[in-house]
Design an enzyme around this catalytic site. Structure first.
Site, short mmCIF file in Angstrom:
data_model
loop_
_atom_site.label_atom_id
_atom_site.label_comp_id
_atom_site.label_asym_id
_atom_site.label_seq_id
_atom_site.Cartn_x
_atom_site.Cartn_y
_atom_site.Cartn_z
N LYS A 1 51.18 54.84 81.84
CA LYS A 1 51.95 54.14 82.73
C LYS A 1 53.06 53.50 82.11
CE LYS A 1 50.98 50.21 85.53
NZ LYS A 1 49.86 49.17 86.20
N SER B 1 49.40 48.49 90.70
CA SER B 1 50.58 48.73 90.14
C SER B 1 50.77 50.15 89.45
CB SER B 1 51.21 47.88 89.45
OG SER B 1 50.05 47.84 88.34
N SER C 1 44.80 47.29 90.29
CA SER C 1 46.01 48.14 90.00
C SER C 1 45.45 49.51 89.34
CB SER C 1 47.01 47.66 89.06
OG SER C 1 47.75 46.59 89.42
#
Lengths: 450, 450
Positions: B80, B160, B184
């Protein structure tokens, strides 16, 4: 005073002269660099220093029009070498990270660079003379140190923010950033005869400070006066919920909190505390001795459990990749030499958490808590940075703590005492410390003679 | 299966073939890159991808002699784009950090690079195909997203950790790292039909992950099977104090915990939970519905208070320096649009802290807690990444949570359910999830068809 002697000024004094056009930033920088030249062999506060780069920054700052300058414009600040800076290497006093150069500014550095000059974009608003020495990862208690106490080079400046304390104590920088996990800001503050504040945990972003213990690490600030600490506190946007009601020492109420570790206090600290109480009372304050409830007795042990068990997580990468270059203390954390398991870790974490609202409540009854900063004056030698017995509880409790200089030990070395306030009463604490500091510096008996 | 289809494998399966000499790492990488080529326009999971660099890494890894390889040798993992990597830029999906390239590996990245090959020194032991998309600073709920759900491109993959969930769900990477502050990791796990675990808070070093909320942010892991999660858990040295006593579903005891937010659960989640309970009972487990004590009712609000008040501290640097490039949500945190002061922040922090040992005690009575992962299947559109109502309490409580896929909503989109264990029972939770996952995947009704 000409610019040659500008190193003698506090940051607030220097900035006033710069604003008045009486001092250039380059002149100020040259004065500090000369001071460093003269003293560096004895003190050794710097892990990294590029003098040409400092002067280049200074000249660039001098060119910024007065109207475009922020409140910290030209303020020199030294940065402990565990905090990332885009323009200088960050080595954590570890061979693993020798010459490491992450191109990243810590949050605290971004805030200082930009203090007050938002509208100008990315203009360096801080003159950073370099990176100051640190204990390995700001976490080791022992190990070879190149940094010496400016008041007596045979003694430690304290750790782990060794260079930050020594540089400010020796007039090589007016202000420095350090960190505290146990006593790494308050202890070198005391040993070097300067003010140092450990703000409320998490009130200043720790982004870009390498983690030793997430629940304990806090950015700290060193200076030779509370006005200078206030400047940095403004840049960090430290704010209390409500204005301090503090008016004067006369009528103030202090809790003398000797804590459960009082038996380890040496003669220097016992005298300093007694003198501090006398001074406060002589100026009309009440001082009441307060014993914390017995449930606080576990704090020293719990602090150590958190330190070691979090160290297991945070030094695992270095242990995996370069164990032979990690100190035995940190290897011990990762390998659980103390035998603490997760059950003990959680008991300590949850136990400390339950005490935080209680200490807020107790501290909130007083103007501030008065408590020792250190066991005694800085010990002989530079292998050991000193005992953090009186600091670690407050680190665990997340309260703001400020070291106030003014006292001395039996060899004349500086000793400070601490004031403590409830969490997020940092500005109140600074306000109180300013008045208390005037008295302790005037009447405590110690005078800076470097 | 030839290496062309290697993208279909889980990491554990692929590593077995690599070890057996049936698959080269370059062949595996080429298969994944072809999959990405075919699907990237529809899914858009990648914030940064340098295909030549991927192949260059793969060829270097193929040259390492078998005897010198660690357990994760050649394992492709997507990262990420809020986690620092030395060899790739990190942009946080923020224009402020566009093209930013800190030369720094996060702790999690160091551990993965070195997993098992300590003795070789700094050899990349991980094939990192690139950086996956993220919501702005892993913190924004809304805003333009380029990433789409692989099961239906008109729907969000969740956030997210949008790209990490979508890449693993779409067979573009077998494993990915994400983060969780609210929901997330668990939410995109559910929306993309994959396993995702949020380990115990602070069990995995968060060094090198940009901070959104210190008390909430946790590194998360995505994969298509529990075996793959176990591989990464090994690299991260996740360990419980004692071995799991779990033997089989038959005789296991689950607490069904609908939580105080159950009224927002949609039909898809209600059906998934009902089906999950039926399956567990059919296989001989007890499932007991447990209402958490009313003192847990404040958790959703407290989570939000912590998120916003910590956001004030952690987004202050960006607010000072580039407010116009910060989303209104994050500007609101810094400017206290919700009006939370430090008193409320401390009440929330201390209140949550007091609940942590209580949830450990409650969860410890059962094999695991069964609870919803999401409100329902992924909503239409990609502007909003979905509700984290069922995740945020566990994020605040610091317990490990794992999303198990297997169910579906009324349009056939995947829905997962969560299992929760006490803090630092991560390995126990993985062991339980492996057996539960087999049943839910076989009997839950959803089949992956990408």
């Amino acid at each position: 005073m000409g610019s040659d002697d500008a190193y003698l000024l506090t940051a607030s004094q220097a900035l006033a002269r710069i604003r008045a056009g009486e001092l250039t930033i380059e002149g100020y920088a040259r004065s500090l660099l000369r001071r460093i030249d003269v003293r560096d062999t004895d003190v050794g506060a710097w892990a990294y220093l590029d003098k040409d780069y400092v002067l280049q920054q200074a000249r660039a700052l001098d060119k910024v029009p007065m109207k475009d300058r922020g409140p910290l414009h030209g303020m020199p600040i030294a940065v402990k070498d565990v905090i990332y800076t885009k323009d200088m290497p960050t080595a954590h006093n570890s061979p693993i990270y020798k010459d490491d150069f992450p191109k990243l500014d810590a949050a605290s550095i971004i805030l200082l660079r930009h203090a007050g000059v938002l509208f100008l974009g990315y203009i360096a608003d801080m003159l950073c003379p370099g990176k100051t020495t640190t204990a390995e990862f700001a976490a080791s208690y022992t190990g070879p140190s190149s940094t010496r106490n400016p008041h007596n080079p045979s003694r430690t400046p304290g750790g782990s923010s060794s260079g930050s304390g020594a540089a400010v104590g020796d007039l090589q920088a007016p202000v420095a950033l350090g960190t505290q996990t146990g006593g790494s800001t308050i202890r070198p503050g005391s040993f070097n005869g300067v003010y140092s504040i450990k703000p409320t945990w998490n009130a200043v972003s720790r982004e870009g400070l390498k983690i030793s213990s997430l629940m304990l690490d806090t950015i700290g600030i060193f200076a030779r006066g509370v006005d200078d600490l206030d400047l940095v506190a403004d840049a960090f946007a430290l704010r209390d919920d409500e204005p301090s009601g503090f008016q004067s020492i006369k009528g103030a109420r202090f809790a003398l909190c000797k804590t459960v570790v009082w038996p380890v206090a040496g003669e220097g600290t016992r005298n300093a505390i007694a003198r501090a109480v006398d001074i406060l009372r002589a100026h009309g304050a009440e001082v009441e001795e307060v014993d914390l409830p017995t449930e606080f007795d576990d704090l020293p042990r719990w602090h150590n459990v958190v330190l070691q068990t979090e160290g297991e997580t945070f030094f695992l990468p270095e242990h995996r990749t370069a164990k032979d270059q990690l100190s035995p203390q940190l290897v011990g954390y990762v390998e659980r030499k103390a035998g603490y398991d997760h059950r003990e870790q959680l008991k300590a974490l949850d136990g400390i958490a339950a005490l935080r609202p209680k200490i807020d409540e107790i501290a909130g009854r007083y103007t501030a808590i008065l408590t020792p900063s250190v066991v005694d004056e800085a010990p002989e030698g530079v292998e050991w940075t000193g005992d953090s017995a009186f600091c670690s509880c407050w680190s665990a409790l997340h309260t703001p703590v400020i070291n106030i200089p003014g006292f001395q030990g039996h060899t004349g070395m500086p000793i400070g005492v601490s004031l403590v306030a409830p969490r997020y009463r940092d500005r109140h604490l600074l306000k109180v410390a300013k008045e208390v500091g005037k008295l302790f510096e005037a009447e405590g008996g110690w005078r800076r003679n470097v």
